[in-house]
Design a protein around this motif. Structure first.
Motif, PDB file in Angstrom:
ATOM      1  N   SER A   1       0.780  -1.360  -0.103  1.00 39.99           N
ATOM      2  CA  SER A   1      -0.035   0.388   0.507  1.00 39.99           C
ATOM      3  C   SER A   1       1.316   1.421   0.000  1.00 39.99           C
ATOM      4  O   SER A   1       1.981   1.226   0.524  1.00 39.99           O
ATOM      5  CB  SER A   1      -1.019   0.214   1.091  1.00 39.99           C
ATOM      6  OG  SER A   1      -1.369   1.027   1.662  1.00 39.99           O
ATOM      7  N   HIS A   2       0.408   1.987  -0.913  1.00 39.36           N
ATOM      8  CA  HIS A   2       1.254   3.417  -0.604  1.00 39.36           C
ATOM      9  C   HIS A   2       0.746   4.202   0.279  1.00 39.36           C
ATOM     10  O   HIS A   2       1.995   5.116   0.138  1.00 39.36           O
ATOM     11  CB  HIS A   2       1.106   3.993  -2.594  1.00 39.36           C
ATOM     12  CG  HIS A   2       1.956   3.828  -3.603  1.00 39.36           C
ATOM     13  ND1 HIS A   2       2.673   3.466  -3.619  1.00 39.36           N
ATOM     14  CD2 HIS A   2       0.790   2.608  -4.164  1.00 39.36           C
ATOM     15  CE1 HIS A   2       3.257   2.129  -4.703  1.00 39.36           C
ATOM     16  NE2 HIS A   2       2.246   1.971  -5.461  1.00 39.36           N
ATOM     17  N   MET A   3      -0.121   3.737   0.804  1.00 41.17           N
ATOM     18  CA  MET A   3      -0.467   4.794   2.418  1.00 41.17           C
ATOM     19  C   MET A   3      -0.181   4.544   3.501  1.00 41.17           C
ATOM     20  O   MET A   3      -0.525   4.542   4.462  1.00 41.17           O
ATOM     21  CB  MET A   3      -2.037   5.667   1.839  1.00 41.17           C
ATOM     22  CG  MET A   3      -2.108   5.729   0.894  1.00 41.17           C
ATOM     23  SD  MET A   3      -4.354   6.588   0.569  1.00 41.17           S
ATOM     24  CE  MET A   3      -4.220   7.648   2.225  1.00 41.17           C
ATOM     25  N   ALA A   4       0.668   3.632   3.413  1.00 43.30           N
ATOM     26  CA  ALA A   4       1.347   2.456   4.598  1.00 43.30           C
ATOM     27  C   ALA A   4       1.466   3.179   5.737  1.00 43.30           C
ATOM     28  O   ALA A   4       2.726   3.659   5.101  1.00 43.30           O
ATOM     29  CB  ALA A   4       2.269   1.809   4.002  1.00 43.30           C
ATOM     30  N   ASP A   5       2.217   3.515   6.975  1.00 50.41           N
ATOM     31  CA  ASP A   5       2.003   3.891   7.892  1.00 50.41           C
ATOM     32  C   ASP A   5       3.755   2.905   8.280  1.00 50.41           C
ATOM     33  O   ASP A   5       3.597   1.648   8.723  1.00 50.41           O
ATOM     34  CB  ASP A   5       0.959   3.836   9.098  1.00 50.41           C
ATOM     35  CG  ASP A   5       1.837   4.508  10.480  1.00 50.41           C
ATOM     36  OD1 ASP A   5       2.785   4.898  10.207  1.00 50.41           O
ATOM     37  OD2 ASP A   5       0.546   4.730  11.471  1.00 50.41           O
ATOM     38  N   ARG A   6       4.419   3.943   8.566  1.00 48.76           N
ATOM     39  CA  ARG A   6       5.570   3.047   8.403  1.00 48.76           C
ATOM     40  C   ARG A   6       5.771   2.129   9.554  1.00 48.76           C
ATOM     41  O   ARG A   6       6.529   1.799  10.254  1.00 48.76           O
ATOM     42  CB  ARG A   6       6.934   4.042   8.196  1.00 48.76           C
ATOM     43  CG  ARG A   6       6.640   4.267   6.217  1.00 48.76           C
ATOM     44  CD  ARG A   6       7.844   2.672   6.172  1.00 48.76           C
ATOM     45  NE  ARG A   6       7.380   2.703   4.498  1.00 48.76           N
ATOM     46  CZ  ARG A   6       6.726   1.602   3.825  1.00 48.76           C
ATOM     47  NH1 ARG A   6       7.507   0.752   4.688  1.00 48.76           N
ATOM     48  NH2 ARG A   6       6.960   2.417   2.135  1.00 48.76           N
TER      49      ARG A   6
END
Length: 68
Positions: free
Chosen positions: A33-38
């Motif tokens: 996912s490009h909106m993943a929370d690191r």
């Protein structure tokens, strides 16, 4: 070790293995996912590592190395 205790450890081992696999899938999905929370991914990886450590402990208890 009693059979009951061995069965409990076996059940815990199976549960930890399943949880480890679930975390692996979740980490993979979040990483794609490009909106993943690191930070979330890092927490999941840390939890996965802790599970792996416990899995190894349980395997060593249930399946000890016997030198023949």
């Amino acid at each position: 070790m009693t059979k009951e205790h061995e069965a409990q450890l076996g059940l815990e081992l199976a549960t930890k293995r399943q949880e480890h696999a679930d975390l692996d899938a979740a980490i993979h999905t979040l990483s794609q996912s490009h909106m993943a929370d690191r930070m979330l991914i890092q927490r999941l990886k840390k939890r996965k590592l802790a599970l792996k450590d416990r899995i190894v402990q349980l395997e060593n208890i249930l399946l000890p190395d016997i030198i023949a």
